[in-house]
Design a protein around this motif. Structure first.
Motif, PDB file in Angstrom:
ATOM      1  N   SER A 180       7.837   5.596 -16.370  1.00 33.07           N
ATOM      2  CA  SER A 180       7.308   4.246 -16.176  1.00 33.07           C
ATOM      3  C   SER A 180       7.970   3.570 -14.978  1.00 33.07           C
ATOM      4  N   TRP A 181       7.170   2.835 -14.212  1.00 31.89           N
ATOM      5  CA  TRP A 181       7.696   2.043 -13.093  1.00 31.89           C
ATOM      6  C   TRP A 181       7.833   0.605 -13.550  1.00 31.89           C
ATOM      7  N   GLY A 202      13.857   5.066 -15.658  1.00 32.80           N
ATOM      8  CA  GLY A 202      15.029   5.794 -15.199  1.00 32.80           C
ATOM      9  C   GLY A 202      14.824   6.378 -13.813  1.00 32.80           C
ATOM     10  N   GLY A 203      13.573   6.328 -13.340  1.00 37.56           N
ATOM     11  CA  GLY A 203      13.249   6.810 -12.010  1.00 37.56           C
ATOM     12  C   GLY A 203      13.522   8.287 -11.783  1.00 37.56           C
ATOM     13  N   GLY A 204      13.664   9.052 -12.853  1.00 37.05           N
ATOM     14  CA  GLY A 204      13.995  10.465 -12.702  1.00 37.05           C
ATOM     15  C   GLY A 204      15.468  10.694 -12.391  1.00 37.05           C
ATOM     16  N   ARG A 224      16.895   1.406 -15.965  1.00 35.59           N
ATOM     17  CA  ARG A 224      18.096   2.227 -15.867  1.00 35.59           C
ATOM     18  C   ARG A 224      18.265   2.847 -14.487  1.00 35.59           C
ATOM     19  N   ASN A 225      17.187   2.912 -13.736  1.00 35.43           N
ATOM     20  CA  ASN A 225      17.244   3.517 -12.406  1.00 35.43           C
ATOM     21  C   ASN A 225      18.312   2.796 -11.571  1.00 35.43           C
ATOM     22  N   PRO A 226      19.409   3.471 -11.216  1.00 31.39           N
ATOM     23  CA  PRO A 226      20.491   2.798 -10.488  1.00 31.39           C
ATOM     24  C   PRO A 226      20.059   2.238  -9.144  1.00 31.39           C
ATOM     25  N   GLU A 227      19.011   2.813  -8.542  1.00 32.58           N
ATOM     26  CA  GLU A 227      18.520   2.305  -7.264  1.00 32.58           C
ATOM     27  C   GLU A 227      17.880   0.932  -7.401  1.00 32.58           C
ATOM     28  N   LYS A 228      17.566   0.548  -8.650  1.00 35.14           N
ATOM     29  CA  LYS A 228      16.953  -0.756  -8.888  1.00 35.14           C
ATOM     30  C   LYS A 228      17.943  -1.794  -9.418  1.00 35.14           C
ATOM     31  N   LEU A 229      19.203  -1.432  -9.501  1.00 39.66           N
ATOM     32  CA  LEU A 229      20.189  -2.344 -10.087  1.00 39.66           C
ATOM     33  C   LEU A 229      21.149  -2.924  -9.050  1.00 39.66           C
ATOM     34  N   SER A 230      20.875  -2.684  -7.770  1.00 45.64           N
ATOM     35  CA  SER A 230      21.818  -3.126  -6.731  1.00 45.64           C
ATOM     36  C   SER A 230      21.879  -4.636  -6.586  1.00 45.64           C
ATOM     37  N   HIS A 231      20.828  -5.353  -7.005  1.00 41.70           N
ATOM     38  CA  HIS A 231      20.829  -6.813  -6.890  1.00 41.70           C
ATOM     39  C   HIS A 231      21.395  -7.495  -8.131  1.00 41.70           C
ATOM     40  N   MET A 232      21.973  -6.711  -9.038  1.00 43.66           N
ATOM     41  CA  MET A 232      22.552  -7.298 -10.245  1.00 43.66           C
ATOM     42  C   MET A 232      24.017  -7.666 -10.050  1.00 43.66           C
ATOM     43  N   GLY A 233      24.542  -7.432  -8.867  1.00 40.58           N
ATOM     44  CA  GLY A 233      25.944  -7.769  -8.599  1.00 40.58           C
ATOM     45  C   GLY A 233      26.119  -9.170  -8.042  1.00 40.58           C
ATOM     46  N   ARG A 234      25.013  -9.819  -7.673  1.00 41.43           N
ATOM     47  CA  ARG A 234      25.090 -11.174  -7.121  1.00 41.43           C
ATOM     48  C   ARG A 234      23.806 -11.906  -7.423  1.00 41.43           C
ATOM     49  N   GLU A 235      23.903 -13.220  -7.503  1.00 46.48           N
ATOM     50  CA  GLU A 235      22.722 -14.013  -7.803  1.00 46.48           C
ATOM     51  C   GLU A 235      21.771 -14.037  -6.602  1.00 46.48           C
ATOM     52  N   ARG A 270       0.837  -1.211   0.000  1.00 50.40           N
ATOM     53  CA  ARG A 270       0.000   0.000   0.000  1.00 50.40           C
ATOM     54  C   ARG A 270       0.868   1.256   0.000  1.00 50.40           C
ATOM     55  N   THR A 271       1.954   1.223   0.775  1.00 45.94           N
ATOM     56  CA  THR A 271       2.891   2.352   0.793  1.00 45.94           C
ATOM     57  C   THR A 271       3.544   2.529  -0.569  1.00 45.94           C
ATOM     58  N   LEU A 272       3.930   1.412  -1.175  1.00 44.16           N
ATOM     59  CA  LEU A 272       4.569   1.425  -2.482  1.00 44.16           C
ATOM     60  C   LEU A 272       3.630   2.004  -3.536  1.00 44.16           C
ATOM     61  N   GLY A 273       2.340   1.685  -3.398  1.00 46.86           N
ATOM     62  CA  GLY A 273       1.358   2.223  -4.342  1.00 46.86           C
ATOM     63  C   GLY A 273       1.314   3.741  -4.306  1.00 46.86           C
ATOM     64  N   ARG A 274       1.379   4.302  -3.110  1.00 45.80           N
ATOM     65  CA  ARG A 274       1.384   5.771  -2.991  1.00 45.80           C
ATOM     66  C   ARG A 274       2.671   6.358  -3.563  1.00 45.80           C
ATOM     67  N   ARG A 275       3.777   5.637  -3.380  1.00 43.17           N
ATOM     68  CA  ARG A 275       5.062   6.097  -3.897  1.00 43.17           C
ATOM     69  C   ARG A 275       5.062   6.104  -5.430  1.00 43.17           C
TER      70      ARG A 275
END
Length: 309
Positions: A97-98, A220-222, A293-304, A85-90
């Motif tokens: 695009s999200w 890109g998340g802005g 492209r949003n760098p905040e969403k790419l942090s889990h790409m460094g490890r499986e 629900r919090t994420l929806g408001r965000r």
């Protein structure tokens, strides 16, 4: 989080084994993360949910818990619903695009066809169209085969109500989900053709692999430059891709990887991770192109990331 939890110090035979609560949590951790991630589409938020679940679990009297797995799934679901629900408001104020947060997944995820389908970018976007309770019920029932009685406890609804919600969610998803399951090999072949066409600026080659009604979504998340609205039409997508690659071609490279259970591409700019590209395929052609492209969403790409059902 759990790695720093207090360890048992009772008798010498236990050595440095975790205490029973930690041991139980770690045993189900990958399952709990997968439940939270499928409900949220965000690895960062899923990790936060696990932290909250652990805090509640660490204070529980284990002798009072009949089924530890069911109990942990129930707590995780409740925490994820609040976070959803919090994420929806965000998302209402999100720039452009999200898209779901991509995960670098282990090869065994692709082997579990149902799991891979449920965490694919295309499917997670379909789940985004469900109301929070519908999403929770659908994920628990259709992906993890949780009983209606357990789901009812998790979402604070009666069993008849949960059955109705499940029926409604199932119909909603069926009308919007990908019409066919595509093998990893097919996706890999399409991505290879796509990559070659983009790298060489082959517009006709791109038009050949993109469906006429192909859609490009970029996130890109802005923070990073990205198209703010979906680009619809194979011709428009192809021209945008060739023009964009022409500007950075000498500085960029594409490499195959495995994301959310399916083949995908990592784009590196000057050697640094810049974009993750996932696709959806129908009849051998790309109908959906998802570029994160949003760098905040790419942090889990460094490890499986280990996903489990």
């Amino acid at each position: 989080m759990v790695g720093t939890a207090q360890r048992g110090t009772g008798d010498g035979d236990r050595g440095d084994r975790p205490d029973p609560a930690t041991e139980a949590f770690l045993r189900h951790r990958n399952l709990l993360f997968t439940v939270a991630y499928e409900m949220l589409g965000s690895a960062a938020d899923a990790e936060d949910v696990l932290q909250e679940t652990w805090l509640r679990w660490s204070g529980v009297d284990l002798d009072e818990v009949r089924d530890q797995r069911a109990y942990l799934v129930r707590v995780t679901t409740r925490q994820a619903l609040g976070r959803l629900r919090t994420l929806g408001r965000r998302k209402e104020s999100y720039v452009g695009s999200w898209l779901p947060e991509p995960l670098l997944t282990t090869p065994d995820v692709a082997d579990d066809v149902a799991l891979a389908d449920s965490v694919s970018m295309a499917m997670l976007l379909v789940l985004e169209t469900l109301a929070p309770i519908e999403r929770a019920v659908f994920v628990l029932r259709e992906v993890f085969d949780v009983g209606y009685d357990e789901i009812a406890e998790a979402v604070d609804k009666s069993q008849p109500a949960v059955r109705q919600i499940a029926h409604r969610a199932r119909a909603h998803v069926a009308a919007r989900r990908p019409r066919q399951v595509v093998s990893p090999a097919e996706t890999r072949d399409a991505l290879d053709a796509f990559r070659r066409a983009v790298e060489t600026g082959d517009l006709q080659g791109l038009l050949g692999i993109l469906a006429g009604d192909a859609v490009l979504l970029a996130d890109g998340g802005g923070i990073k430059q990205a198209v703010l609205r979906p680009i619809v039409g194979g011709d428009k997508v192809a021209r945008l891709m060739t023009a964009g690659w022409g500007r950075v071609g000498h500085r960029a490279s594409m490499e195959p990887t495995e994301v959310n259970g399916y083949p995908a591409l990592i784009v590196r700019l000057d050697g640094e991770l810049d974009t993750v590209v996932a696709v959806h395929l129908e009849a051998g052609r790309i109908t959906g192109l998802y570029a994160v492209r949003n760098p905040e969403k790419l942090s889990h790409m460094g490890r499986e990331t280990l996903l489990r059902r």
